[in-house]
Write a protein that holds these residues in place. Structure first.
Motif, PDB file in Angstrom:
ATOM      1  N   VAL A 131       0.845  -1.208   0.000  1.00 49.56           N
ATOM      2  CA  VAL A 131       0.000   0.000   0.000  1.00 49.56           C
ATOM      3  C   VAL A 131       0.875   1.250   0.000  1.00 49.56           C
ATOM      4  CG1 VAL A 131      -1.678   1.334   1.316  1.00 49.56           C
ATOM      5  CG2 VAL A 131      -1.916  -1.156   1.135  1.00 49.56           C
ATOM      6  N   GLN A 132       1.918   1.228   0.819  1.00 47.12           N
ATOM      7  CA  GLN A 132       2.829   2.365   0.933  1.00 47.12           C
ATOM      8  C   GLN A 132       3.529   2.640  -0.386  1.00 47.12           C
ATOM      9  OE1 GLN A 132       4.918   2.404   4.782  1.00 47.12           O
ATOM     10  NE2 GLN A 132       6.785   2.916   3.656  1.00 47.12           N
ATOM     11  N   ALA A 135       1.117   4.222  -2.990  1.00 47.99           N
ATOM     12  CA  ALA A 135       0.834   5.607  -2.611  1.00 47.99           C
ATOM     13  C   ALA A 135       2.020   6.504  -2.952  1.00 47.99           C
ATOM     14  CB  ALA A 135       0.514   5.687  -1.121  1.00 47.99           C
ATOM     15  N   ARG A 136       3.218   5.978  -2.714  1.00 57.29           N
ATOM     16  CA  ARG A 136       4.425   6.759  -2.990  1.00 57.29           C
ATOM     17  C   ARG A 136       4.604   6.965  -4.497  1.00 57.29           C
ATOM     18  NH1 ARG A 136       7.564   8.809   1.326  1.00 57.29           N
ATOM     19  NH2 ARG A 136       9.730   9.071   0.668  1.00 57.29           N
ATOM     20  N   MET A 138       2.285   7.284  -6.663  1.00 55.06           N
ATOM     21  CA  MET A 138       1.362   8.342  -7.062  1.00 55.06           C
ATOM     22  C   MET A 138       1.963   9.719  -6.767  1.00 55.06           C
ATOM     23  SD  MET A 138      -1.101   6.868  -8.543  1.00 55.06           S
ATOM     24  CE  MET A 138       0.115   5.638  -9.076  1.00 55.06           C
ATOM     25  N   GLN A 139       2.674   9.835  -5.650  1.00 55.10           N
ATOM     26  CA  GLN A 139       3.342  11.093  -5.331  1.00 55.10           C
ATOM     27  C   GLN A 139       4.413  11.423  -6.362  1.00 55.10           C
ATOM     28  OE1 GLN A 139       4.165  10.127  -0.944  1.00 55.10           O
ATOM     29  NE2 GLN A 139       3.815  12.311  -0.862  1.00 55.10           N
TER      30      GLN A 139
END
Length: 247
Positions: A131-132, A135-136, A138-139
């Motif tokens: 998950v991390q 999400a990263r 996407m950043q």
């Protein structure tokens, strides 16, 4: 500890065969090969069937011209689309396989920092890193897109546009370093903006490592095969030069 970026990269090849890291190196590599082979087969099959001149008869006096034109179109498509697909696939693979890269970076960190030969991830560890990692990514995409678009726009401005290719290369080298050094930083729970500040404070080291990655990623086919090695090298380089303990 003060090893050059090139030395760290080259010496990381042997670690890819190290037992604790193998599964995180070879499993994503196998997935990459299967996906790329499937995509290549589909694209070649599509190009072979693509015939925009099908409505023209080939049994007339000008038939040979039509056949030559059809062959030329197909050759052009091979030249243009296959390299484009390989480079696009590399970017897509980096996103889709980011959880594997995150796990590989964590496993590498455990090996080089804690000197543990054997360690396992619990299901919760794997879920958290997965998950991390997404999400990263996407950043990173949100960071990349506006700057890439800005450089593209500059390319259409007279005189100033002459600098666009140079700016693009510099930005690509920076993004290459940021993309792979970030796996270790993310696992250390260092915020994305803080990680950028850390890399910016040591620009020479950041760009020296980014240049090696950028050159590596420009080599078709080898670019995605070497991704696990780059992740290992980036993790080692991070702990040598960028980890907060070394500040």
């Amino acid at each position: 500890m003060n090893q050059s970026a090139l030395h760290v990269f080259l010496s990381s090849f042997s670690l890819a065969f190290h037992k604790p890291l193998r599964i995180f190196v070879w499993l994503p590599l196998l997935i990459n090969i299967i996906l790329l082979a499937t995509a290549t087969y589909w694209l070649i099959d599509w190009i072979s069937d693509f015939n925009p001149l099908a409505s023209f008869a080939t049994d007339n006096w000008y038939g040979w011209i039509v056949k030559i034109a059809q062959t030329a179109i197909q050759i052009l498509l091979y030249i243009l689309l296959i390299p484009m697909m390989y480079y696009s696939f590399t970017i897509l693979a980096a996103i889709l396989l980011s959880p594997f890269n995150g796990l590989l970076a964590e496993k590498t960190a455990v090996h080089i920092v804690e000197h543990q030969s054997e360690s396992t991830f619990s299901p919760s560890d794997i879920a958290q890193i997965t998950v991390q990692s997404f999400a990263r990514e996407m950043q990173k995409i949100m960071y990349f897109l506006p700057r890439a678009i800005g450089i593209l726009i500059l390319g259409f401005i007279p005189i100033i546009g002459l600098a666009a290719p140079f700016l693009w290369i510099v930005f690509a080298i920076w993004m290459a370093a940021l993309q792979f050094l970030d796996y270790a930083a993310d696992n250390e729970n260092i915020q994305f903006n803080h990680m950028r500040i850390i890399l910016n404070e040591k620009r020479a080291k950041t760009f020296s490592f980014g240049l090696i990655i950028w050159v590596t990623m420009m080599i078709p086919i080898l670019n995605f095969i070497l991704i696990p090695v780059v992740v290992i090298a980036a993790t080692r380089f991070w702990f040598m030069h960028f980890h907060p303990k070394n500040q």
